[in-house]
Scaffold this active site. Structure first.
Site, PDB file in Angstrom:
ATOM      1  N   GLY A  17       0.780  -1.305   0.024  1.00  0.00           N
ATOM      2  CA  GLY A  17       0.012  -0.042   0.063  1.00  0.00           C
ATOM      3  C   GLY A  17       0.789   1.318   0.025  1.00  0.00           C
ATOM      4  CG  ASP A  72      -3.261  -8.140  -3.870  1.00  0.00           C
ATOM      5  OD1 ASP A  72      -3.505  -7.009  -4.573  1.00  0.00           O
ATOM      6  OD2 ASP A  72      -1.693  -8.027  -3.631  1.00  0.00           O
TER       7      ASP A  72
HETATM    8  C1  FWO Z   1      -4.048  -4.120  -6.559  1.00  0.00           C
HETATM    9  C2  FWO Z   1      -0.898  -4.060  -4.432  1.00  0.00           C
HETATM   10  C3  FWO Z   1      -3.912  -2.693  -7.120  1.00  0.00           C
HETATM   11  C4  FWO Z   1       0.131  -2.769  -2.921  1.00  0.00           C
HETATM   12  O1  FWO Z   1      -4.255  -2.560  -8.430  1.00  0.00           O
HETATM   13  O2  FWO Z   1      -1.282  -4.446  -6.743  1.00  0.00           O
HETATM   14  O3  FWO Z   1      -3.362  -1.778  -6.550  1.00  0.00           O
HETATM   15  O4  FWO Z   1       1.556  -2.351  -3.227  1.00  0.00           O
HETATM   16  O5  FWO Z   1       0.213  -3.186  -1.605  1.00  0.00           O
HETATM   17  N1  FWO Z   1      -3.244  -4.224  -5.137  1.00  0.00           N
HETATM   18  N2  FWO Z   1      -0.714  -1.844  -5.119  1.00  0.00           N
HETATM   19  C5  FWO Z   1      -5.336  -4.354  -6.151  1.00  0.00           C
HETATM   20  C6  FWO Z   1      -6.353  -4.569  -7.402  1.00  0.00           C
HETATM   21  C7  FWO Z   1      -6.004  -5.855  -7.768  1.00  0.00           C
HETATM   22  C8  FWO Z   1      -7.946  -4.372  -6.801  1.00  0.00           C
HETATM   23  C9  FWO Z   1      -1.733  -4.304  -5.659  1.00  0.00           C
HETATM   24  C10 FWO Z   1      -0.892  -2.661  -3.866  1.00  0.00           C
HETATM   25 ZN    ZN Z   2      -0.543  -6.423  -7.665  1.00  0.00          ZN
END
Ligand code: FWO
Ligand code: ZN
Length: 391
Positions: free
Chosen positions: A69, A286
């Site tokens: 995040g 995820d």
């Molecule tokens: C997805 C992880 C997104 C992190 O597109 O890729 O952000 O670094 O924690 N999550 N960016 C979630 C969608 C698939 C809904 C990540 C996030």
């Molecule tokens: Zn991702």
């Protein structure tokens, strides 16, 4: 030391009928219809599995184990995972990764957490890198990381077709994939490249171009979040029909469900009905990853956090709601990731494999018992083994 799981109906993930399973230390010692141990002086813990299905422990191939995040600035950096958040979801093997933030989260911290979780009782692996290209590694090279560091099985999650990606060229992606592939070949590992699919228009085009113009096989890529939009789901199915692998993300925060996101269990049914072979489809949670929502001006508007527990929830829903067979629903988080990621002792209930098993109630399909490397981690739906700092 020795356990006998008696009277359960086994999905290994193929249906095997009623079998008794002998666990010797951390391995499966025998799987037989009638299994009795001769020497009654042996200390054998008998686990009654009557009324239960026995399945392989789940493999979650995409978990932000040290948190992720941050897309809404520092206060939105998601928390690190704790052991029971994994085991209560029936997961006994995780592959850890970094995401958008490859600066305040680093590979050494990811490796340390993976080692910590291994010490606490589950099996862990990691991808080297984060969203960014060039890949942020431990040794300075993705190939060397894969060859020299046991827990590193590939590269990921590399972002493409996303406003947060580092905008890698097709050549950039081909070169890092070549490094991962040779690293895997030289170390007996998958050398897989876990690709984060964003919701950009280019979708899977770069991967298709590499597959069509180089010697790199489709199985080198494991693109995830394929179900993040119906457009990408449809493109993913076409990619699957040309032999591509597709990973569906099971975490979808009901409050932040993107307007055209496809529920993983529904996406699985869609892909199977369209003729994509089950062997090419996986689920991953995820977990602890942020689920940020950006408006059409790409402005941050809200954030959920992925949950490892969604992995089994979507498998259960696939069976109970979407009419997918138990065998197919289980494969996406057991034998398929084990084969694709080359986790040799994982993913099926066979002699000499790791004793990673879950017992679920046949009526409700709720998880009752979780055994990881021969040790009972969850019993009666409660975590009986906790992480170091879990009360
Ligand atoms: C997805 C992880 C997104 C992190 O597109 O890729 O952000 O670094 O924690 N999550 N960016 C979630 C969608 C698939 C809904 C990540 C996030
Ligand atoms: Zn991702």
């Amino acid at each position: 030391m020795i356990k006998l799981i008696k009277g359960g109906e086994v999905y290994g993930p193929h249906y095997m009928g009623k079998m008794n399973i002998l666990i010797v230390s951390d391995k499966i010692g025998a799987v037989k219809k009638d299994l009795s141990v001769g020497d009654d002086t042996l200390e054998i813990e008998v686990i009654d599995a009557a009324g239960k299905y026995v399945m392989p422990g789940l493999i979650d191939a995409h978990v932000h184990i040290i948190g992720g995040g941050g897309e809404g600035s520092f206060r939105t950096r998601t928390p690190e995972i704790m052991l029971s958040q994994i085991t209560l979801g029936g997961v006994t093997t995780v592959v850890g990764c970094l995401g958008t933030d490859g600066t305040t989260r680093d590979m050494k911290g990811l490796l340390a957490k993976a080692r910590g979780l291994e010490e606490e009782g589950i099996s862990t692996y990691i991808y080297t890198g984060s969203y960014q290209v060039p890949v942020k590694t431990i040794t300075g090279s993705p190939m060397d990381d894969i060859i020299l560091i046991d827990k590193i099985i590939g590269v990921g999650e590399i972002a493409i077709s996303d406003h947060r990606s580092s905008q890698p060229t097709v050549e950039d992606i081909a070169k890092l994939t070549a490094e991962a592939r040779v690293g895997g070949i030289l170390s007996g590992k998958a050398g897989i490249v876990n690709i984060h699919m964003g919701d950009g228009e280019r979708q899977l085009d770069d991967l298709i171009e590499i597959i069509e113009n180089t010697e790199i096989p489709t199985t080198q890529f494991l693109p995830t979040h394929i179900n993040r939009s119906i457009k990408l789901m449809e493109k993913g199915i076409a990619y699957g029909k040309m032999g591509g692998l597709m990973d569906l993300t099971t975490s979808s925060d009901p409050d932040f469900l993107e307007e055209d996101e496809v529920k993983a269990s529904t996406g699985l049914k869609m892909a199977l009905d369209a003729g994509v072979p089950i062997e090419q489809i996986t689920f991953s949670s995820d977990g602890q990853g942020s689920m940020p929502i950006f408006n059409k001006h790409r402005e941050f508007v809200g954030l959920g956090v992925g949950k490892v527990s969604s992995l089994y929830r979507e498998i259960k829903d696939a069976v109970l709601i979407d009419g997918v067979s138990m065998e197919d629903a289980l494969k996406v988080a057991t034998s398929n990731p084990a084969r694709i990621l080359k986790l040799k002792n994982k993913g099926s209930i066979e002699v000499r494999r790791d004793a990673d098993l879950i017992l679920v109630d046949q009526k409700t399909l709720s998880i009752d018992t979780v055994i990881a490397k021969g040790k009972v981690m969850v019993q009666g739906g409660q975590a009986v083994v906790k992480g170091t700092f879990e009360e």
